[in-house]
Enzyme design. Structure first.
Site, PDB file in Angstrom:
ATOM      1  N   ARG A 182      -5.693   0.475  -5.528  1.00 52.68           N
ATOM      2  CA  ARG A 182      -5.096  -0.852  -5.264  1.00 52.68           C
ATOM      3  C   ARG A 182      -4.143  -1.284  -6.376  1.00 52.68           C
ATOM      4  NH1 ARG A 182      -8.298   0.475  -1.735  1.00 52.68           N
ATOM      5  NH2 ARG A 182      -6.557   1.836  -1.537  1.00 52.68           N
TER       6      ARG A 182
HETATM    7  C1  FAD Z   1      -7.742  -8.825   7.215  1.00 46.56           C
HETATM    8  C2  FAD Z   1      -7.243  -8.059   6.014  1.00 46.56           C
HETATM    9  C3  FAD Z   1      -7.578  -6.728   5.861  1.00 46.56           C
HETATM   10  C4  FAD Z   1      -7.123  -5.984   4.765  1.00 46.56           C
HETATM   11  N1  FAD Z   1      -7.468  -4.683   4.655  1.00 46.56           N
HETATM   12  C5  FAD Z   1      -6.991  -3.953   3.624  1.00 46.56           C
HETATM   13  C6  FAD Z   1      -7.335  -2.567   3.491  1.00 46.56           C
HETATM   14  O1  FAD Z   1      -8.061  -2.002   4.313  1.00 46.56           O
HETATM   15  N2  FAD Z   1      -6.815  -1.886   2.436  1.00 46.56           N
HETATM   16  C7  FAD Z   1      -5.976  -2.471   1.517  1.00 46.56           C
HETATM   17  O2  FAD Z   1      -5.516  -1.792   0.615  1.00 46.56           O
HETATM   18  N3  FAD Z   1      -5.647  -3.777   1.621  1.00 46.56           N
HETATM   19  C8  FAD Z   1      -6.129  -4.524   2.634  1.00 46.56           C
HETATM   20  N4  FAD Z   1      -5.809  -5.852   2.729  1.00 46.56           N
HETATM   21  C9  FAD Z   1      -4.929  -6.458   1.718  1.00 46.56           C
HETATM   22  C10 FAD Z   1      -3.424  -6.439   2.144  1.00 46.56           C
HETATM   23  O3  FAD Z   1      -3.295  -6.336   3.530  1.00 46.56           O
HETATM   24  C11 FAD Z   1      -2.668  -5.290   1.508  1.00 46.56           C
HETATM   25  O4  FAD Z   1      -2.672  -5.490   0.106  1.00 46.56           O
HETATM   26  C12 FAD Z   1      -1.224  -5.179   2.011  1.00 46.56           C
HETATM   27  O5  FAD Z   1      -0.703  -3.930   1.637  1.00 46.56           O
HETATM   28  C13 FAD Z   1      -0.307  -6.295   1.519  1.00 46.56           C
HETATM   29  O6  FAD Z   1       0.931  -6.166   2.192  1.00 46.56           O
HETATM   30  P1  FAD Z   1       1.854  -7.453   2.457  1.00 46.56           P
HETATM   31  O7  FAD Z   1       3.155  -6.991   3.031  1.00 46.56           O
HETATM   32  O8  FAD Z   1       1.135  -8.466   3.242  1.00 46.56           O
HETATM   33  O9  FAD Z   1       2.112  -7.939   0.963  1.00 46.56           O
HETATM   34  P2  FAD Z   1       2.212  -9.434   0.431  1.00 46.56           P
HETATM   35  O10 FAD Z   1       0.877 -10.075   0.493  1.00 46.56           O
HETATM   36  O11 FAD Z   1       3.333 -10.147   1.069  1.00 46.56           O
HETATM   37  O12 FAD Z   1       2.617  -9.142  -1.087  1.00 46.56           O
HETATM   38  C14 FAD Z   1       1.730  -8.470  -1.942  1.00 46.56           C
HETATM   39  C15 FAD Z   1       2.486  -8.155  -3.242  1.00 46.56           C
HETATM   40  O13 FAD Z   1       3.532  -7.215  -2.971  1.00 46.56           O
HETATM   41  C16 FAD Z   1       4.784  -7.747  -3.384  1.00 46.56           C
HETATM   42  N5  FAD Z   1       5.802  -7.240  -2.463  1.00 46.56           N
HETATM   43  C17 FAD Z   1       5.773  -7.257  -1.114  1.00 46.56           C
HETATM   44  N6  FAD Z   1       6.883  -6.651  -0.633  1.00 46.56           N
HETATM   45  C18 FAD Z   1       7.603  -6.266  -1.705  1.00 46.56           C
HETATM   46  C19 FAD Z   1       8.861  -5.586  -1.883  1.00 46.56           C
HETATM   47  N7  FAD Z   1       9.600  -5.188  -0.838  1.00 46.56           N
HETATM   48  N8  FAD Z   1       9.303  -5.360  -3.129  1.00 46.56           N
HETATM   49  C20 FAD Z   1       8.584  -5.758  -4.204  1.00 46.56           C
HETATM   50  N9  FAD Z   1       7.399  -6.402  -4.122  1.00 46.56           N
HETATM   51  C21 FAD Z   1       6.925  -6.641  -2.880  1.00 46.56           C
HETATM   52  C22 FAD Z   1       4.617  -9.244  -3.344  1.00 46.56           C
HETATM   53  O14 FAD Z   1       5.563  -9.901  -4.172  1.00 46.56           O
HETATM   54  C23 FAD Z   1       3.200  -9.369  -3.849  1.00 46.56           C
HETATM   55  O15 FAD Z   1       3.209  -9.223  -5.241  1.00 46.56           O
HETATM   56  C24 FAD Z   1      -6.285  -6.614   3.792  1.00 46.56           C
HETATM   57  C25 FAD Z   1      -5.937  -7.962   3.948  1.00 46.56           C
HETATM   58  C26 FAD Z   1      -6.400  -8.684   5.035  1.00 46.56           C
HETATM   59  C27 FAD Z   1      -6.024 -10.127   5.166  1.00 46.56           C
END
Ligand code: FAD
Length: 304
Positions: A182
């Site tokens: 992570r």
């Molecule tokens: C129901 C649920 C289930 C989940 N299951 C998992 C799982 O099984 N495994 C897991 O690893 N995680 C899981 N997560 C956590 C989350 O989904 C992951 O961390 C996911 O990869 C985040 O992606 P996002 O696009 O929503 O990022 P965001 O929440 O929008 O951003 C996360 C970080 O990434 C940065 N970021 C986003 N895009 C960019 C870009 N293009 N350039 C630079 N920085 C960027 C943001 O600034 C921030 O710092 C879960 C979350 C939920 C709510």
């Protein structure tokens, strides 16, 4: 004769008005986060292409304006006071392309991870199907090295195209990238796209594996609501859910934030929930686990 006073900037002007990019002021970030919480961004934009993005990034750097990228918003907690800077969302088609380049896939950082997984499976390329239940975008997945039972995205990354603070772009190849549980070292740039190296496999077998993973995923995470967030990283050798349950922290609440009944590592935001409620609950659960079990859980959700 007195010199004419300089005309004040119009009340709705922004530091980005001359860049040819549509920028909104006071954008409610609750519309862009999975939890549906958080205050407004001072400025917000969804640039149409890399050039437009570069102009915004360069301007932020020149003027010392804090800049954040929001992907799917599934791993960020925006404070109720909002974010006093520019928030960029890479939702334009230019940032969401998914191209098959056998045996690789080249994906834009704004593409939804689930769309990339489906595209790979349809093309008969394996290695991503374990990520089918991870919400969010490719950019968010790369920053946090998203993973599931089938492995982490970092294992498949061959190269990442990024934008630096001066608006220039470069390609970081595998040798310069670091991925841990992570976590990745891609936290100092804007991610534009990546190349994922995959393996050829029968699409029918892959489809079955993806469906199975989807079912397993559904059973290990809350479904049917977007008002949830994962609280902690799993420590080595156990899960955060196990520790929260063992510490008797499942019943804890803070304001209208509660622990999800079936999945103790998720916080659920009730209708009256504030961002502060969620932050408080995460801190309270962490303290309880530390007191009872002597383990310091690492928060997964990122507080802005
Ligand atoms: C129901 C649920 C289930 C989940 N299951 C998992 C799982 O099984 N495994 C897991 O690893 N995680 C899981 N997560 C956590 C989350 O989904 C992951 O961390 C996911 O990869 C985040 O992606 P996002 O696009 O929503 O990022 P965001 O929440 O929008 O951003 C996360 C970080 O990434 C940065 N970021 C986003 N895009 C960019 C870009 N293009 N350039 C630079 N920085 C960027 C943001 O600034 C921030 O710092 C879960 C979350 C939920 C709510």
């Amino acid at each position: 004769m007195n010199p004419r006073p300089a005309s004040p900037a119009p009340a709705d002007s922004t530091p980005f008005d001359d860049l040819g990019v549509a920028v909104s002021s006071h954008e409610p970030l609750a519309h862009h986060t999975w939890l549906g919480l958080g205050g407004a961004a001072a400025w917000f934009c969804e640039p149409v292409d890399t050039d437009a993005l570069g102009r915004v990034v360069k301007r932020c750097t020149e003027r010392g304006i804090p800049l954040r990228v929001i992907g799917g918003g599934s791993n960020v907690l925006v404070p109720d006071a909002g974010f006093d800077g520019m928030v960029v969302r890479l939702s334009a088609p230019a940032f969401c392309r998914i191209d098959v380049a056998r045996p690789a896939i080249v994906a834009g950082s704004g593409a939804k991870l689930v769309h990339v997984v489906s595209a790979a499976v349809q093309a008969g390329l394996s290695g991503l199907e374990g990520l089918v239940d991870v919400p969010g975008t490719v950019g968010g997945a790369l920053v946090g090295n998203a993973g599931s039972h089938g492995g982490d995205i970092g294992e498949r990354v061959a190269a990442v195209t990024v934008m630096e603070a001066d608006g220039s772009t470069s390609v970081r190849d595998r040798s310069t990238l670091a991925f841990e549980a992570r976590w990745s070292n891609l936290d100092d740039c804007l991610i534009l796209s990546c190349r994922l190296e995959l393996d050829e496999e029968d699409p029918a077998i892959l489809t079955k594996r993806m469906q199975k993973q989807w079912i397993v995923g559904r059973s290990t995470q809350p479904s049917g609501t977007r008002s949830v967030a994962m609280m902690f990283k799993d420590p080595l050798g156990t899960t955060a859910e196990t520790l929260i349950t063992q510490a008797g922290a499942k019943e804890l609440r803070a304001g209208d934030a509660a622990i999800e009944a079936q999945h103790a590592n998720y916080v659920v935001a009730g209708p009256q929930c504030s961002s502060d409620d969620v932050r408080m609950l995460v801190e309270t659960v962490r303290s309880r686990v530390r007191e009872k079990l002597g383990v310091d859980l690492t928060p997964l959700i990122e507080v802005w």
